[in-house]
Write a protein that holds these residues in place. Sequence first.
Motif, PDB file in Angstrom:
ATOM      1  N   ARG A  23      -4.698   2.555  -2.461  1.00 48.42           N
ATOM      2  CA  ARG A  23      -3.948   3.604  -3.175  1.00 48.42           C
ATOM      3  C   ARG A  23      -2.893   4.228  -2.270  1.00 48.42           C
ATOM      4  O   ARG A  23      -1.763   4.465  -2.680  1.00 48.42           O
ATOM      5  N   PHE A  24      -3.265   4.489  -1.017  1.00 46.83           N
ATOM      6  CA  PHE A  24      -2.294   5.030  -0.069  1.00 46.83           C
ATOM      7  C   PHE A  24      -1.157   4.043   0.156  1.00 46.83           C
ATOM      8  O   PHE A  24       0.021   4.404   0.096  1.00 46.83           O
ATOM      9  N   MET A  25      -1.505   2.794   0.414  1.00 44.25           N
ATOM     10  CA  MET A  25      -0.473   1.776   0.679  1.00 44.25           C
ATOM     11  C   MET A  25       0.444   1.601  -0.517  1.00 44.25           C
ATOM     12  O   MET A  25       1.657   1.444  -0.361  1.00 44.25           O
ATOM     13  N   GLN A  26      -0.101   1.641  -1.716  1.00 41.73           N
ATOM     14  CA  GLN A  26       0.697   1.481  -2.924  1.00 41.73           C
ATOM     15  C   GLN A  26       1.746   2.581  -3.029  1.00 41.73           C
ATOM     16  O   GLN A  26       2.884   2.333  -3.401  1.00 41.73           O
ATOM     17  N   ALA A  27       1.372   3.806  -2.656  1.00 39.85           N
ATOM     18  CA  ALA A  27       2.293   4.932  -2.771  1.00 39.85           C
ATOM     19  C   ALA A  27       3.253   5.047  -1.593  1.00 39.85           C
ATOM     20  O   ALA A  27       4.399   5.456  -1.767  1.00 39.85           O
ATOM     21  N   ALA A  28       2.799   4.677  -0.399  1.00 36.40           N
ATOM     22  CA  ALA A  28       3.594   4.962   0.803  1.00 36.40           C
ATOM     23  C   ALA A  28       4.157   3.738   1.514  1.00 36.40           C
ATOM     24  O   ALA A  28       5.036   3.883   2.362  1.00 36.40           O
ATOM     25  N   CYS A  29       3.694   2.548   1.185  1.00 34.63           N
ATOM     26  CA  CYS A  29       4.039   1.383   2.003  1.00 34.63           C
ATOM     27  C   CYS A  29       4.717   0.252   1.243  1.00 34.63           C
ATOM     28  O   CYS A  29       4.910  -0.830   1.799  1.00 34.63           O
TER      29      CYS A  29
ATOM     30  N   GLN B 219       5.942  -7.287   4.818  1.00 32.20           N
ATOM     31  CA  GLN B 219       4.674  -7.998   4.612  1.00 32.20           C
ATOM     32  C   GLN B 219       3.657  -7.174   3.808  1.00 32.20           C
ATOM     33  O   GLN B 219       2.448  -7.403   3.899  1.00 32.20           O
ATOM     34  N   TYR B 220       4.156  -6.232   3.000  1.00 30.80           N
ATOM     35  CA  TYR B 220       3.279  -5.354   2.211  1.00 30.80           C
ATOM     36  C   TYR B 220       2.330  -6.146   1.312  1.00 30.80           C
ATOM     37  O   TYR B 220       1.114  -5.938   1.333  1.00 30.80           O
ATOM     38  N   GLU B 221       2.863  -7.043   0.507  1.00 29.81           N
ATOM     39  CA  GLU B 221       2.017  -7.788  -0.430  1.00 29.81           C
ATOM     40  C   GLU B 221       1.035  -8.695   0.295  1.00 29.81           C
ATOM     41  O   GLU B 221      -0.126  -8.820  -0.113  1.00 29.81           O
ATOM     42  N   GLU B 222       1.477  -9.312   1.376  1.00 31.50           N
ATOM     43  CA  GLU B 222       0.580 -10.166   2.156  1.00 31.50           C
ATOM     44  C   GLU B 222      -0.545  -9.328   2.773  1.00 31.50           C
ATOM     45  O   GLU B 222      -1.698  -9.770   2.844  1.00 31.50           O
ATOM     46  N   ALA B 223      -0.208  -8.115   3.200  1.00 31.56           N
ATOM     47  CA  ALA B 223      -1.227  -7.227   3.772  1.00 31.56           C
ATOM     48  C   ALA B 223      -2.272  -6.866   2.722  1.00 31.56           C
ATOM     49  O   ALA B 223      -3.476  -6.849   3.013  1.00 31.56           O
ATOM     50  N   LEU B 224      -1.833  -6.602   1.496  1.00 24.73           N
ATOM     51  CA  LEU B 224      -2.795  -6.299   0.424  1.00 24.73           C
ATOM     52  C   LEU B 224      -3.709  -7.487   0.154  1.00 24.73           C
ATOM     53  O   LEU B 224      -4.917  -7.319  -0.037  1.00 24.73           O
ATOM     54  N   ARG B 225      -3.131  -8.686   0.145  1.00 20.67           N
ATOM     55  CA  ARG B 225      -3.968  -9.869  -0.070  1.00 20.67           C
ATOM     56  C   ARG B 225      -5.009 -10.011   1.034  1.00 20.67           C
ATOM     57  O   ARG B 225      -6.173 -10.308   0.775  1.00 20.67           O
TER      58      ARG B 225
ATOM     59  N   GLU C  19      -6.066 -10.631  10.156  1.00 16.72           N
ATOM     60  CA  GLU C  19      -4.761 -10.902   9.563  1.00 16.72           C
ATOM     61  C   GLU C  19      -4.144  -9.617   9.011  1.00 16.72           C
ATOM     62  O   GLU C  19      -2.953  -9.353   9.181  1.00 16.72           O
ATOM     63  N   PHE C  20      -4.975  -8.807   8.368  1.00 16.45           N
ATOM     64  CA  PHE C  20      -4.503  -7.525   7.822  1.00 16.45           C
ATOM     65  C   PHE C  20      -3.918  -6.655   8.933  1.00 16.45           C
ATOM     66  O   PHE C  20      -2.806  -6.131   8.805  1.00 16.45           O
ATOM     67  N   GLN C  21      -4.648  -6.525  10.032  1.00 17.07           N
ATOM     68  CA  GLN C  21      -4.161  -5.699  11.146  1.00 17.07           C
ATOM     69  C   GLN C  21      -2.861  -6.257  11.732  1.00 17.07           C
ATOM     70  O   GLN C  21      -1.954  -5.495  12.074  1.00 17.07           O
ATOM     71  N   ALA C  22      -2.764  -7.553  11.828  1.00 13.97           N
ATOM     72  CA  ALA C  22      -1.534  -8.172  12.351  1.00 13.97           C
ATOM     73  C   ALA C  22      -0.351  -7.897  11.420  1.00 13.97           C
ATOM     74  O   ALA C  22       0.766  -7.641  11.879  1.00 13.97           O
ATOM     75  N   LEU C  23      -0.588  -7.934  10.114  1.00 11.53           N
ATOM     76  CA  LEU C  23       0.490  -7.720   9.152  1.00 11.53           C
ATOM     77  C   LEU C  23       0.976  -6.278   9.127  1.00 11.53           C
ATOM     78  O   LEU C  23       2.165  -6.026   8.931  1.00 11.53           O
ATOM     79  N   ILE C  24       0.082  -5.315   9.338  1.00  8.83           N
ATOM     80  CA  ILE C  24       0.510  -3.917   9.290  1.00  8.83           C
ATOM     81  C   ILE C  24       0.930  -3.377  10.651  1.00  8.83           C
ATOM     82  O   ILE C  24       1.495  -2.292  10.735  1.00  8.83           O
ATOM     83  N   SER C  25       0.720  -4.129  11.702  1.00  8.33           N
ATOM     84  CA  SER C  25       1.040  -3.640  13.048  1.00  8.33           C
ATOM     85  C   SER C  25       2.512  -3.251  13.254  1.00  8.33           C
ATOM     86  O   SER C  25       2.782  -2.331  14.019  1.00  8.33           O
ATOM     87  N   PRO C  26       3.494  -3.892  12.580  1.00 10.51           N
ATOM     88  CA  PRO C  26       4.882  -3.451  12.768  1.00 10.51           C
ATOM     89  C   PRO C  26       5.225  -2.149  12.033  1.00 10.51           C
ATOM     90  O   PRO C  26       6.287  -1.581  12.234  1.00 10.51           O
ATOM     91  N   TRP C  27       4.345  -1.665  11.174  1.00  7.31           N
ATOM     92  CA  TRP C  27       4.605  -0.464  10.404  1.00  7.31           C
ATOM     93  C   TRP C  27       4.565   0.763  11.318  1.00  7.31           C
ATOM     94  O   TRP C  27       4.033   0.691  12.437  1.00  7.31           O
ATOM     95  N   PRO C  28       5.080   1.902  10.869  1.00  8.74           N
ATOM     96  CA  PRO C  28       5.027   3.122  11.698  1.00  8.74           C
ATOM     97  C   PRO C  28       3.589   3.430  12.122  1.00  8.74           C
ATOM     98  O   PRO C  28       2.647   3.282  11.339  1.00  8.74           O
ATOM     99  N   ALA C  29       3.442   3.873  13.356  1.00  8.98           N
ATOM    100  CA  ALA C  29       2.116   4.105  13.941  1.00  8.98           C
ATOM    101  C   ALA C  29       1.274   5.072  13.122  1.00  8.98           C
ATOM    102  O   ALA C  29       0.071   4.854  12.953  1.00  8.98           O
ATOM    103  N   ASP C  30       1.878   6.130  12.594  1.00  9.11           N
ATOM    104  CA  ASP C  30       1.104   7.099  11.804  1.00  9.11           C
ATOM    105  C   ASP C  30       0.578   6.474  10.517  1.00  9.11           C
ATOM    106  O   ASP C  30      -0.524   6.772  10.076  1.00  9.11           O
ATOM    107  N   ILE C  31       1.372   5.599   9.914  1.00 12.15           N
ATOM    108  CA  ILE C  31       0.946   4.905   8.692  1.00 12.15           C
ATOM    109  C   ILE C  31      -0.242   3.997   9.009  1.00 12.15           C
ATOM    110  O   ILE C  31      -1.258   4.012   8.312  1.00 12.15           O
TER     111      ILE C  31
END
Length: 168
Positions: free
Chosen positions: A115-121, A126-132, A141-153
Motif C-alpha cells: 500500500r505504501f509503495m503503491q502510493a509513494a513509489c 523497477q517499481y513493478e518488478e519490485a512488487l513482483r 531480489e526485492f532488496q536489490a530492486l529497491i536499493s536505488p530508491w531514496p534511503a528514507d523510502i
Amino acid sequence: MSNVTAFQNGRQIASGPRDDVGRALAQALSEQDGTILVFEDSTGRVTDLDYRNIAPRSAGRPKLGVQSREVTLLPRHWDWLASQSGGASAALRRLIDQQRGNGRTQRESRDAAYRFMQAACGDMPQYEEALRALYSARPDEFQALISPWPADIVRYVNTLLGDEVADA
C-alpha cells in the motif's frame, strides 16, 4: 493513538504520534512547497492529517507523549506490577510493546508495504518488478530492486515489512 510517517519528495520528514507529525507538517509547510504523503505505520495506508489546528500539549512528559488514564485491575495484578522493575507504568508499557511487536502476520506486513509503495513509489525505477519480487517471496531480489530508491523510502518499506526482512 496510532503512529504515522510523512514523506515529501521521497524524503521522510516526520514520524511518530499523529499530533507530533501534525505539528512537524505545519512547520514543514511553512518552510517549503511540495506534496506531502502521510502513512499509517500499522497498515501502510495513506491517511489524512489535519495539521492546521493542532492543540498544544498539556503539561507532563510531552516528548514521550505520556497521557494519564485510569486502569482498573485486581489487587493481585497491582501487586505483581509493583514488584516489576521500573514500577507499574514501565511494566505495562513493556508488555504492550511486546504484544504490539507480535501483532502483524507476514501477509499483513507485505500488504502494508504494498500500500505504501503503491502510493509513494509508482514512479520509482523497477517499481513493478519490485512488487513482483515482494509477492513472489524473493527478498534478495526485492532488496536489490529497491536499493536505488531514496534511503528514507527503502528504510520505511523495510520497517513495514518488519520481521519478513529480518528472516530473509
